[in-house]
Design an enzyme around this catalytic site. Structure first.
Site, PDB file in Angstrom:
ATOM      1  N   ASP A   1      18.823  22.081   5.203  1.00  0.00           N
ATOM      2  CA  ASP A   1      20.171  21.677   5.249  1.00  0.00           C
ATOM      3  C   ASP A   1      21.160  22.637   4.812  1.00  0.00           C
ATOM      4  O   ASP A   1      22.438  22.170   4.439  1.00  0.00           O
ATOM      5  CB  ASP A   1      19.928  20.525   4.135  1.00  0.00           C
ATOM      6  CG  ASP A   1      19.338  20.673   2.764  1.00  0.00           C
ATOM      7  OD1 ASP A   1      18.938  22.013   2.831  1.00  0.00           O
ATOM      8  OD2 ASP A   1      19.220  19.824   1.934  1.00  0.00           O
TER       9      ASP A   1
ATOM     10  N   HIS B   1      20.528  21.408  -1.926  1.00  0.00           N
ATOM     11  CA  HIS B   1      20.505  20.600  -2.968  1.00  0.00           C
ATOM     12  C   HIS B   1      19.838  20.929  -4.344  1.00  0.00           C
ATOM     13  O   HIS B   1      18.671  21.781  -3.889  1.00  0.00           O
ATOM     14  CB  HIS B   1      20.098  19.278  -2.626  1.00  0.00           C
ATOM     15  CG  HIS B   1      20.747  18.409  -1.642  1.00  0.00           C
ATOM     16  ND1 HIS B   1      20.476  18.780  -0.296  1.00  0.00           N
ATOM     17  CD2 HIS B   1      22.141  17.614  -1.643  1.00  0.00           C
ATOM     18  CE1 HIS B   1      21.279  18.289   0.592  1.00  0.00           C
ATOM     19  NE2 HIS B   1      22.335  17.494  -0.306  1.00  0.00           N
TER      20      HIS B   1
ATOM     21  N   HIS C   1      13.394  16.383  -5.528  1.00  0.00           N
ATOM     22  CA  HIS C   1      14.301  15.407  -6.746  1.00  0.00           C
ATOM     23  C   HIS C   1      13.526  14.550  -7.388  1.00  0.00           C
ATOM     24  O   HIS C   1      13.861  13.866  -8.176  1.00  0.00           O
ATOM     25  CB  HIS C   1      15.322  14.723  -5.825  1.00  0.00           C
ATOM     26  CG  HIS C   1      16.378  15.395  -5.141  1.00  0.00           C
ATOM     27  ND1 HIS C   1      17.171  16.555  -5.659  1.00  0.00           N
ATOM     28  CD2 HIS C   1      16.880  15.456  -3.833  1.00  0.00           C
ATOM     29  CE1 HIS C   1      18.014  17.094  -4.942  1.00  0.00           C
ATOM     30  NE2 HIS C   1      17.598  16.391  -3.726  1.00  0.00           N
TER      31      HIS C   1
ATOM     32  N   ASP D   1      16.638  25.049  -0.703  1.00  0.00           N
ATOM     33  CA  ASP D   1      17.353  23.817  -0.114  1.00  0.00           C
ATOM     34  C   ASP D   1      18.827  23.711  -0.789  1.00  0.00           C
ATOM     35  O   ASP D   1      19.179  24.390  -1.671  1.00  0.00           O
ATOM     36  CB  ASP D   1      16.866  22.538  -0.660  1.00  0.00           C
ATOM     37  CG  ASP D   1      17.031  21.294   0.011  1.00  0.00           C
ATOM     38  OD1 ASP D   1      16.515  20.858   0.977  1.00  0.00           O
ATOM     39  OD2 ASP D   1      18.016  20.574  -0.361  1.00  0.00           O
TER      40      ASP D   1
END
Length: 397
Positions: A321, A243, A204, A241
């Site tokens: 995740d 996200h 991120h 991931d």
């Protein structure tokens, strides 16, 4: 990977919480105290919330020019190459070791407060202990990376430049060590065919901003170092991931040398619509997607990626995740599904003779460490990597 962005109330400091008023219900009082303490940790552990990278950029641009005028793009690129060429991050000798990178400094201990945080801040060490206890790794065979220095980090200006010594020592130093591991992993992968950084994957964070639990852009740094020091010009990022990897997408959105395959849940953080425009191959897996459907979509995505781009290096962001039950991912992939996912990506790389770097990224359950260790064991059992002490030969010949 991501952590909810929470801040500590200025009107109600946590150290005054108990004296705020007499509360008859002690259970509620304890709950509120723990919640307030958690907010404090989040405020400290996600420094980009309160501290932006203005000073970092100021130092970066001012130092890249000998005059008082703003640096040109050419000057900035020249300075970037100079910093990369003078870096020591490629120095650790791994010729007699397994290309598995880990340091005991990866694990975060913040006065016990880290236990209240949803992120498992000791998962990296537990992964290695699982591998060692089952005979797949020896402590002496693990590669210990260097800490990324200030000059290393300025290759992609870092978000976190804080004066607070406690935050630097307890939170940011472990992250900088993991950054060093991700950068080194590319060199080891080119030498040996594969490398796994047991940490890293701060996807991120970009050169312009941080987000989630990410203060340094280790994936972007790894790729910039590879372009300059390893003499390669085509890199594929496979980001699995849960996200969206908006950090590296912002950094390489207009760079034809980098192909980005991002398979993510669009219904969760970071909702970065600008960065989504920079994804070469976007695969959106909605909340509730289970193992069979997930792996089927991955098979199709890898087939398309393989026909669209021929990389010289793959950077694989292998967040766990996606696991069923993860509080932040929203997907329902089984542990066996995660293991199969990693096998598919490594087989994709090996079949095409492409060196691969794996970073572990997000995963917010205590079971994540065990799943990652089991996945690495499976990669070894399938002959896709070698984790014994004599694994000097290159796997992908």
């Amino acid at each position: 990977m991501t952590i909810p962005l929470l801040t500590l109330s200025h009107q109600q400091p946590f150290w005054k919480f108990r004296t705020h008023r007499v509360i008859a219900n002690t259970t509620e009082s304890t709950r509120n105290l723990c919640k307030s303490t958690l907010y404090l940790f989040l405020a400290l552990a996600t420094p980009f919330i309160a501290y932006r990278c203005f000073n970092s950029f100021t130092m970066f641009w001012s130092s890249s020019s000998s005059s008082s005028q703003p640096a040109t793009k050419i000057d900035a690129e020249s300075l970037r190459r100079q910093r990369i060429n003078s870096s020591k991050l490629y120095q650790p000798d791994a010729s007699s070791k397994v290309p598995v990178i880990y340091s005991s400094y990866y694990d975060i201990s913040f006065l016990g407060i880290e236990k209240l945080h949803p992120f498992d801040s000791s998962k990296w060490g537990r992964i290695c202990r699982f591998l060692m206890s089952e005979g797949y790794l020896e402590k002496k065979s693990i590669v210990d990376p260097l800490e990324a220095s200030r000059d290393d980090l300025l290759v992609v200006p870092p978000v976190a430049m804080l004066p607070n010594w406690l935050v630097q020592m307890k939170v940011l130093y472990p992250f900088r060590r993991q950054v060093g591991g991700t950068v080194l992993a590319a060199k080891l992968a080119m030498d040996r065919g594969w490398a796994i950084n047991v940490g890293g994957g701060f996807h991120h964070c970009s050169g312009g901003r941080g987000g989630g639990f990410c203060a340094y852009a280790d994936i972007s740094l790894c790729i910039h170092f590879a372009f300059v020091r390893l003499n390669i010009s085509r890199v594929m990022i496979i980001d699995l991931d849960a996200h969206q990897g908006n950090g590296h997408e912002m950094d390489f959105g207009n760079d034809e040398r980098v192909y980005i395959l991002d398979m993510y849940n669009p219904g969760i953080y970071p909702f970065d619509m600008t960065a989504r425009n920079y994804i070469n191959q976007k695969v959106e897996v909605v909340t509730g997607t289970a193992t069979v459907d997930y792996l089927d979509q991955l098979d199709k995505a890898l087939a398309v990626a393989g026909s669209n781009f021929a990389p010289e290096l793959i950077v694989y962001n292998a967040g766990t995740d996606i696991l069923d039950g993860d509080p932040l991912g929203g997907l329902k992939v089984s542990p066996e599904g995660v293991i199969k996912r990693d096998e598919k990506v490594f087989r994709f790389a090996r079949d095409r003779k492409i060196p691969i770097v794996m970073v572990t990224s997000g995963g917010y359950m205590k079971t994540s460490a065990r799943v990652i260790a089991d996945s690495i064991i499976n990669l070894s059992n399938e002959g896709l990597i070698e984790t014994n002490v004599h694994s000097g030969r290159k796997i992908m010949i």
